[in-house]
Design an enzyme around this catalytic site. Structure first.
Site, mmCIF file in Angstrom:
data_model
loop_
_atom_site.group_PDB
_atom_site.id
_atom_site.type_symbol
_atom_site.label_atom_id
_atom_site.label_comp_id
_atom_site.label_asym_id
_atom_site.label_seq_id
_atom_site.Cartn_x
_atom_site.Cartn_y
_atom_site.Cartn_z
ATOM 1 N N GLY A 153 1.100 18.035 -33.838
ATOM 2 C CA GLY A 153 0.647 19.411 -33.663
ATOM 3 C C GLY A 153 1.746 20.289 -33.103
ATOM 4 O O GLY A 153 2.858 19.841 -32.838
ATOM 5 N N VAL A 154 1.411 21.564 -32.943
ATOM 6 C CA VAL A 154 2.367 22.551 -32.462
ATOM 7 C C VAL A 154 2.395 22.519 -30.941
ATOM 8 O O VAL A 154 1.385 22.267 -30.313
ATOM 9 C CB VAL A 154 1.938 23.945 -32.971
ATOM 10 C CG1 VAL A 154 2.785 25.038 -32.341
ATOM 11 C CG2 VAL A 154 2.032 23.998 -34.484
ATOM 12 N N GLY A 155 3.556 22.755 -30.364
ATOM 13 C CA GLY A 155 3.593 22.977 -28.922
ATOM 14 C C GLY A 155 4.514 22.041 -28.170
ATOM 15 O O GLY A 155 5.152 21.157 -28.748
ATOM 16 N N GLU A 180 1.920 19.567 -40.745
ATOM 17 C CA GLU A 180 1.701 20.927 -41.254
ATOM 18 C C GLU A 180 2.735 21.919 -40.735
ATOM 19 O O GLU A 180 2.938 22.958 -41.348
ATOM 20 C CB GLU A 180 0.271 21.403 -40.966
ATOM 21 C CG GLU A 180 -0.111 21.343 -39.495
ATOM 22 C CD GLU A 180 -1.560 21.780 -39.224
ATOM 23 O OE1 GLU A 180 -2.368 21.869 -40.162
ATOM 24 O OE2 GLU A 180 -1.866 22.034 -38.050
ATOM 25 N N ASN A 210 -7.216 29.143 -30.291
ATOM 26 C CA ASN A 210 -6.520 29.414 -31.553
ATOM 27 C C ASN A 210 -7.367 29.026 -32.769
ATOM 28 O O ASN A 210 -7.480 29.783 -33.717
ATOM 29 C CB ASN A 210 -5.198 28.634 -31.622
ATOM 30 C CG ASN A 210 -4.247 29.030 -30.508
ATOM 31 O OD1 ASN A 210 -4.322 30.142 -29.981
ATOM 32 N ND2 ASN A 210 -3.372 28.122 -30.127
ATOM 33 N N LYS A 219 -4.421 25.592 -14.966
ATOM 34 C CA LYS A 219 -4.642 26.646 -13.961
ATOM 35 C C LYS A 219 -4.380 26.130 -12.540
ATOM 36 O O LYS A 219 -5.239 26.242 -11.658
ATOM 37 C CB LYS A 219 -6.082 27.180 -14.054
ATOM 38 C CG LYS A 219 -6.360 27.892 -15.368
ATOM 39 C CD LYS A 219 -6.742 29.340 -15.151
ATOM 40 C CE LYS A 219 -6.838 30.014 -16.510
ATOM 41 N NZ LYS A 219 -6.682 31.439 -16.480
ATOM 42 N N GLY A 256 -5.363 22.124 -38.392
ATOM 43 C CA GLY A 256 -5.420 20.891 -39.166
ATOM 44 C C GLY A 256 -5.858 19.688 -38.350
ATOM 45 O O GLY A 256 -5.921 18.581 -38.879
#
Lengths: 501, 501
Positions: free
Chosen positions: A263-265, A289, A379, A403, A383
């Protein structure tokens, strides 16, 4: 030398001219998948037009591949005319519209979008706006840094506008492999049997008469900046890597590995970065992806054999490197439509190792990827469902706290379920890794609380779990429903999941 | 004439003799998928042995394909020695053990079981016990009315015992198509491109030396009795059929249909029964995990072209009919391992129409298929996740009320999520049908409450929803978490989801 031909010349317009041609009530199918390869100057000009007229007389539905950049999502959201957005987003202004109920958002599995469009389940697309590096005189469109939904939107749209960019070397032609299966043709397997298989065309063919305007641009994709991974990310990566090696020892992953999806990040990048450094990893394939800068770590370490993706989402520095090597790397990268990058048939066949980020995880292993406190969209599922449900291994990663400790990523009951306990396999936080495979529910709860929860929340979680084991009406997956959301309720009321002293 | 050969004769034993050979701590891999094709006399003899010795000195892990009958699940559960059961069950005594925390149960996607066994994620199988209609002198085992997990358990087991039944005509040989993909062989697509494709062998080959005993039996599968569909089932069927015709008109289902998967039970049977009667349906294909008597309605109407399944689960009357036509129907039925009947790759490729039963559905379309009031296991997820996530269309059906109106199947927040709002598409009750595709959350809530909820619960559901729209912190998927389980909490406290007058 900008690309040119008589057809391009005949269609050249300014962005302002094109903006005037767009209908007031318009459904736009845009190129772009994450901030890569999306149109920039036409949306800006359209937003300017809307502001100069009355925004109330405009109504926009915006479809893209996934999220896009400020120049598309941001500027259109700010017009106040955006009614509907599919299938994924990450723009803060747009997110706020969605979570205050002003803009509708349909959060979709990315592998569902092509069919939903083709089957007319969504408002019809009036206009496709795509970024391209070239358009041939006979209507072949060459996309830029993402494939996403472009082929489908170009086919569905009545009118096509193109942002012809000179920001990338022309050698970007050839990176794409445009292939879309017919939906109702029985008997056709998707002919991808290896990550590197090219099965389609490097361009999208459209009828010339649908192309109504071309604007030349030099605006780069919004640069994604990568932070150096923090200690939490590095620890998560360490847990993941030692788990993968354990799986190889057990014979559950072959020595030459399986293709990775990530995944993204920051967490995902940390994992790839650590793989690049770790001498026990070599010959990495990606079937994913989105590719980010972390792929360069693999290349530098000589470990990347091939990477299939729907988007190249690089930092400014990363893009420069990509441009410098654009000829040589054509054998390393394949850009596919999201229908194929995320296709269940291919994912199951290739046997991916899927690594995605969780927002929160509950004691039985259900994962929330989308909804903050159960009601506000972050978000979208993107996928993660496509990959999780059909991969060989599905790994979810998150820091145990958010947090500054007021939120525990491990909760008694997730406030939204995107991936359920039947499909999630491995949960990782900086605290440790819980392997939930083949565990009955109460065993999962013990593992997750002991291995993944932050020590500051473990006693509270154990208290809930023990209470549930004692007092739940059913003892298979013990819960006390009246207290299941107690962590979330406390946060909403006090700003912290921790009880007041 | 019972089948025989010198090998069979050399291995013949009584069930009691075989029961004495089973280890006290034993993991059994059994044939059977729903009450079809499971062993009956060896489990009974083993249970008798356990009762005659001390049950505390025994410990049984039982794996089967899905649920089985009383003669396997029931008798072993009643010994008090059953520690673990996978991956699905429906026996009331066993369910009670699970829900009082006495027996562990791992509720799995049926398409995950083969890999979990092959990869050693579960306690190793000591003994496979399978029902067969024939065993050749060189170790070819011909299964009976189900395929399920038998091929994998036979391969994994150290010792094999066979119940050789004469209850079925020998022509049952040839119904099975045993094919299992290698898990880590990249490049191999599963070569099923049409429902009727046979790609494997009609038998399972095992090493002769693993077969330690064969017992002859004549005990039939536990008969499943079918009730005539009640008015709720018929109304649900009517809604489904008119929806399917609508989809054909819209071009989203081709005129020759797509293959149907349907779950077990009265509602699914009513849908097939209604299709048989409705003149607009013809040439039906099934790609499913269980065939029940309702398939005869299609055959009688001349509409069944071919049906792929993992089990034939007929009533006594149905079985008699099957036996009478067993030669002729060999071209109509294919019995596959559950790895293939439920395989994501094949499901997505064939584009199934999946119809499954929900226990409860929430206002945003999340479906609970497994957990009563969130904590007690009903039967399990079975194949519903395999089919829902990858089918062309996913339909969930349930009567809007249960327990004489004290339970609403539509609730604010499901107490367990097996299929989430991203994957569910169509919800049907006797009240009506909600098409959730391409709907943002609040629209889904309106549709489900107005079309599917029972009128006696609509005001309560609308009150919750309106409260949430007004007061939820986020307005994308509005919820008031403190009241999200109010229906369930009321039921647990008072025995009814309705507030006291």
């Amino acid at each position: 030398m900008p690309v040119t031909n008589p057809f391009i010349e005949s269609k050249l317009k300014t962005a302002d001219e094109i903006a005037l041609l767009l209908p007031r009530e318009v459904t736009i199918g845009a190129s772009g998948f994450t901030p890569a390869g999306y149109p920039k100057v036409i949306p800006k000009a359209f937003a300017k037009r809307i502001e100069s007229e009355s925004s109330k007389t405009f109504s926009i539905n915006l479809y893209a591949g996934a999220s896009t950049g400020e120049e598309l999502d941001g500027v259109l959201a700010k017009t106040g005319a955006l009614r509907l957005r599919i299938p994924y987003q990450s723009n803060s202004y747009l997110r706020n519209l969605i979570n205050t109920g002003k803009t509708d958002f349909i959060d979709m599995h990315l592998s569902h979008v092509v069919k939903y469009i083709e089957h007319g389940l969504l408002p019809e697309i009036d206009v496709a706006i795509v970024e391209a590096i070239d358009v041939s005189s006979d209507g072949k469109i060459y996309l830029t840094t993402s494939s996403g939904m472009s082929a489908t939107y170009l086919k569905a749209a009545k009118e096509i506008y193109i942002e012809l960019t000179d920001i990338h070397p022309i050698e970007l032609k050839g990176y794409h492999d445009i292939y879309l299966p017919d939906h109702h043709s029985k008997g056709l397997a998707i002919p991808i049997h290896n990550v590197e298989d090219r099965v389609g065309l490097p361009y999208i063919q459209v009828p010339l008469e649908k192309i109504k305007g071309i604007v030349r641009t030099s605006v780069p994709d919004a640069a994604v900046e990568f932070k150096a991974p923090d200690s939490d990310c590095l620890q998560i990566a360490e847990h993941v890597l030692s788990f993968l090696q354990h799986e190889i020892k057990k014979g559950r992953i072959p020595k030459e590995y399986l293709p990775f999806q990530n995944g993204v990040g920051n967490i995902a990048n940390a994992v790839l970065g650590s793989m690049a450094k770790d001498s026990s990893f070599h010959e990495i394939q990606m079937y994913t992806e989105v590719l980010q800068d972390s792929v360069f770590d693999l290349i530098d370490a000589g470990k990347l054999t091939v990477a299939s993706t729907s988007a190249l989402t690089f930092s400014q520095k990363g893009l420069k490197r990509f441009h410098e090597n654009i000829g040589e790397w054509k054998s390393k990268f394949i850009i596919r439509p999201q229908e194929i990058s995320n296709h269940p048939e291919v994912i199951r066949r290739l046997g991916l190792i899927a690594m995605n980020t969780a927002l929160e995880v509950d004691i039985y292993g259900n994962v929330n990827s989308t909804h903050v406190m159960g009601t506000s969209m972050m978000n979208g599922i993107g996928g993660s469902g496509d990959f999780t449900r059909n991969s060989h291994l599905s790994i979810f990663m998150t820091p145990s706290l958010a947090k500054k400790g007021d939120i525990s990523a491990i909760v008694p009951f997730v406030s939204h379920v995107d991936h359920n306990e039947h499909s999630t396999m491995i949960i990782v936080t900086e605290q440790g890794l819980a392997d939930l495979r083949a565990c009955p529910p109460k065993k999962r709860a013990e593992l997750i609380i002991q291995k993944c929860a932050h020590p500051s929340y473990r006693p509270l979680l154990m208290e809930y779990f023990e209470d549930a084991v004692q007092n739940s009406p059913g003892k298979h997956s013990p819960h006390i429903l009246s207290k299941a959301f107690s962590f979330h309720e406390r946060f909403i009321a006090t700003g912290s999941m921790k009880p007041r002293a």
